[in-house]
Design an enzyme around this catalytic site. Structure first.
Site, PDB file in Angstrom:
ATOM      1  N   ASP A 416      -8.443   1.333  -8.133  1.00 51.02           N
ATOM      2  CA  ASP A 416      -8.315   0.096  -7.533  1.00 51.02           C
ATOM      3  C   ASP A 416      -7.528  -0.632  -7.897  1.00 51.02           C
ATOM      4  O   ASP A 416      -6.957  -1.181  -8.726  1.00 51.02           O
ATOM      5  CB  ASP A 416     -10.300  -0.580  -6.792  1.00 51.02           C
ATOM      6  CG  ASP A 416      -9.384  -1.671  -5.574  1.00 51.02           C
ATOM      7  OD1 ASP A 416      -8.864  -1.210  -4.942  1.00 51.02           O
ATOM      8  OD2 ASP A 416      -9.393  -2.647  -5.727  1.00 51.02           O
ATOM      9  N   GLU A 469      -4.913   4.135  -6.876  1.00 52.58           N
ATOM     10  CA  GLU A 469      -4.356   3.631  -5.631  1.00 52.58           C
ATOM     11  C   GLU A 469      -3.675   2.668  -5.503  1.00 52.58           C
ATOM     12  O   GLU A 469      -3.901   1.976  -6.059  1.00 52.58           O
ATOM     13  CB  GLU A 469      -5.745   2.831  -4.498  1.00 52.58           C
ATOM     14  CG  GLU A 469      -5.017   2.146  -3.410  1.00 52.58           C
ATOM     15  CD  GLU A 469      -5.538   1.256  -2.587  1.00 52.58           C
ATOM     16  OE1 GLU A 469      -5.433  -0.135  -1.570  1.00 52.58           O
ATOM     17  OE2 GLU A 469      -5.746   0.244  -3.837  1.00 52.58           O
TER      18      GLU A 469
END
Length: 738
Positions: A416, A469
């Site tokens: 993330d 990401e």
């Protein structure tokens, strides 16, 4: 207290190792080295036992069947000489109850010198096997070994119901110069609640959850739970041996992103979310039915706040108890593998919350985080940023990545917020960040950490995948480290998602002016190994649901969405779709409620769901649509007409694979006799048409396909003539070569 009140006669003086100041410090919980005085100590030809037992009215040591009362020295300190080595202690209380146990201070350290060396060096790749709470047998006695890193603490104790949460009872010993504290507690076992009571460098006392604990209480409670994660007995050997091919760039990868707490709920049982075991049955069977190749779970590492969706974890090594204990999480993973579905985990090494029981100021100092808020505080999320330059912190995170792969057989990690890690000035104004040693904005320490993590994970098992990401143009994210990259297997294509959604949200009459939003992304489509993501972030915070983004009447909205999904599945890149989007849920995602499964039963929504299922089937069965997802030889433009908002392109697989032609019409105008060039002679079968009645369309099509005619078009010597329904995508595959 003075020495005359210690309680020992001149005929039975205290041994030299136990002073007045020791006794006082033990009673006050301030002794700097309690193992130096508690437990057994040889004095001449005799062995003395010293123990700290609050609330006891008497303490009896039993050695080889012989009982010896230990006199009270002062307060809760009892001490006396005994004959023999191995012993137990029996405490008698005012209510007449007795409790017998082994003495924790009679046991040798558990950590080996080699473990201490690796921990101190910051290279212990199996850190979870030495730190945390481990159910074990030590010196032939069952119990739990506790170990925690807190180098600047004055004292660290294990507290729990087993010692009335009294930090004076079970202080820990330092393990060499590593900064680790450890203790073995007999008769503690699976399911025990515990915390670490830490007297920080500043003298402040804090109760902390275990950074490497395998289990936690259900929030809002904050204690860690002793979990024995050994001995599961995996049965997914065949999957594990074959999964490398499923992560390969040449394989079809279609990911269903899931928030476990809101996929489905049991409203017949208070509205609770499904358990891991229920998800193993229901979620896995649904994903199998829909034809996705992988499930991606929003973070399951324990987190205190439901509204963070798991992206502010406190227990990186603990699967959240919200859905069951660790073994039941393994049940979910194993069920997916049995159904030939991979499981990816959202992993959050970029920041952690400021909750008092977590990592913040863990030993009274900025231990896991930077002391300077310009480096250590994340303004967007009010969280703290890991100090990636500290070897022990980097070890903690790298080992955690390995832990999920090893202990839970996960097939990959989606990391993330990588962009927030790569840049020191991420979301900061001038003066709010600290440049690197060269005066630049790149976070060298975070870059080195990500590279080391990828090297470690792929080195341990090259059959997994890591996914970044990452929303910027940082180079070589999905290139190997030895080639100068970050080492990820894949990267989310955020640019593709943003551009194409901007286009689809426009009224079709204006799309001709922004045709480039659909075509320009191909210019960088092969610079990384991309995944095309329609994630949870696109259907929250006022962005609307996917169907709500689409313009026009209800029929046009659904036609637009069907065309967009077909364009996405036909476009180069692996696929990711958030739960609920596959049936065009009308509302934004709400983490506090289940998906609107009632809407999924409506004809138009059911048509979108059927389309996604068929897209997955076509994608998996058609090499031209996946073999070269990450290579430019897998794609070629055929035609682009901004005025008509039509797009046509070809997809190619390996030599001998049937090519595919994709034709898109992004206006609500039917295009008759639309000629498109095709790369080969033969019959071009219409294998998908988003206007089919089964999907909720008008059933306008091409009667199964057509034979290529010797009419040149779009740079090819042959072509086919098509009917392009309004707001549709038609996919043709060469069935018979001539």
């Amino acid at each position: 207290m003075d020495q005359e009140n210690i309680g020992q006669s001149r005929q039975n003086p205290l041994p030299d190792f136990l002073s007045f100041h020791d006794v006082e410090a033990l009673n006050n919980g301030t002794h700097h080295a309690p193992f130096d005085v508690l437990g057994p100590h040889k004095v001449g030809n005799r062995r003395w036992i010293v123990t700290f037992q609050p609330d006891a009215v008497a303490v009896i040591a039993t050695v080889a069947g012989k009982q010896t009362a230990l006199p009270r020295v002062h307060g809760a300190v009892f001490a006396g000489p005994v004959s023999g080595k191995s012993y137990t202690l029996t405490m008698r209380y005012a209510d007449g109850a007795d409790f017998t146990t082994h003495d924790p201070f009679a046991f040798d350290p558990v950590l080996t010198a080699f473990d201490e060396y690796l921990v101190g060096e910051g290279t212990h790749k199996e850190l979870w096997r030495v730190l945390g709470a481990h159910v074990t047998t030590h010196q032939k006695v069952d119990g739990v070994h506790f170990a925690v890193w807190a180098p600047n603490a004055r004292r660290v104790s294990v507290v729990g119901g087993f010692n009335n949460w009294d930090g004076r009872r079970h202080p820990m010993r330092r393990a060499g110069q590593t900064g680790v504290w450890e203790v073995f507690l007999p008769q503690v076992g699976e399911g025990a609640l515990y915390k670490y009571e830490i007297v920080g460098a500043d003298g402040h006392v804090a109760l902390k959850a275990d950074p490497l604990g395998f289990g936690s209480q259900h929030p809002p409670e904050k204690a860690s739970i002793v979990r024995d994660i050994l001995g599961y007995g995996w049965k997914d050997e065949s999957w594990m041996k074959a999964r490398a091919a499923r992560a390969d760039r040449a394989s079809p990868i279609s990911i269903y992103e899931v928030h476990l707490g809101s996929w489905r709920r049991r409203y017949d049982d208070g509205g609770r979310p499904l358990s891991y075991k229920e998800l193993a049955r229901d979620l896995v069977s649904y994903v199998k039915f829909m034809g996705f190749t992988h499930i991606e779970l929003l973070p399951v590492s324990e987190f205190p706040f439901d509204g963070s969706w798991g992206y502010q974890p406190v227990g990186l090594y603990a699967p959240t108890i919200r859905f069951g204990p660790p073994h039941e999480f393994r049940d979910l993973v194993e069920a997916a593998h049995a159904a030939e579905i991979g499981v990816l985990l959202d992993w959050v090494p970029g920041h952690f919350p400021t909750d008092a029981h977590g990592l913040a100021k863990f030993d009274g100092t900025a231990l896991y985080e930077h002391a300077d808020p310009r480096e250590g505080f994340h303004q967007d999320w009010n969280t703290l940023i890991y100090n990636y330059g500290r070897r022990e912190v980097k070890n903690y995170l790298v080992a955690n990545a390995l832990y999920w792969m090893e202990e839970y057989h996960l097939d990959g990690l989606r990391v993330d917020a990588v962009a927030s890690m790569l840049y020191r000035d991420y979301s900061r104004n001038d003066g709010e960040w600290v440049p690197n040693k060269d005066g630049g904005r790149e976070n060298y320490e975070a870059i080195a950490f990500l590279q080391e993590m990828n090297i470690a994970v792929y080195g341990a098992d090259p059959s997994i995948m890591t996914v970044a990401e990452e929303s910027t143009s940082f180079p070589a994210v999905s290139q190997p480290v030895h080639m100068g990259g970050l080492g990820f297997g894949y990267k989310w294509n955020m640019g593709w998602m943003n551009d194409t959604l901007r286009y689809m949200e426009k009224d079709p009459i204006y799309r001709q002016h922004d045709h480039h939003l659909m075509t320009f992304p191909i210019d960088w489509a092969f610079t990384e190994n991309f995944i095309l993501p329609i994630s949870h972030d696109e259907v929250v915070h006022g962005k609307g649901s996917m169907i709500d983004k689409m313009p026009g009447t209800d029929w046009e909205k659904f036609a637009n969405l069907r065309a967009y999904y077909a364009f996405m599945w036909a476009h180069p890149g692996k696929k990711l779709l958030f739960m609920g989007c596959e049936f065009a849920q009308p509302e934004e995602w709400n983490h506090n409620a289940e998906l609107n499964w009632g809407a999924a039963e409506q004809p138009a929504n059911k048509g979108v769901q059927q389309l996604v299922r068929d897209l997955n089937a076509l994608y998996r069965a058609t090499p031209a649509l996946h073999v070269n997802d990450c290579l430019p030889e897998g794609f070629a433009w055929l035609s682009n007409d901004p005025a008509q908002s039509t797009i046509a392109f070809a997809r190619y697989g390996a030599a001998g694979d049937a090519p595919v032609v994709v034709v898109c019409n992004f206006t609500p105008v039917e295009r008759l006799n639309f000629r498109v060039g095709v790369p080969e002679q033969g019959f071009w079968e219409e294998v998908l048409n988003t206007d089919a009645a089964i999907y909720g369309g008008g059933n306008r099509g091409n009667l199964g396909g057509g034979e290529a005619a010797d009419l040149a078009a779009d740079g090819h010597a042959q072509s086919v003539t098509l009917t392009l329904p309004p707001l549709s995508v038609v996919v043709l595959r060469l069935r018979e070569r001539r």
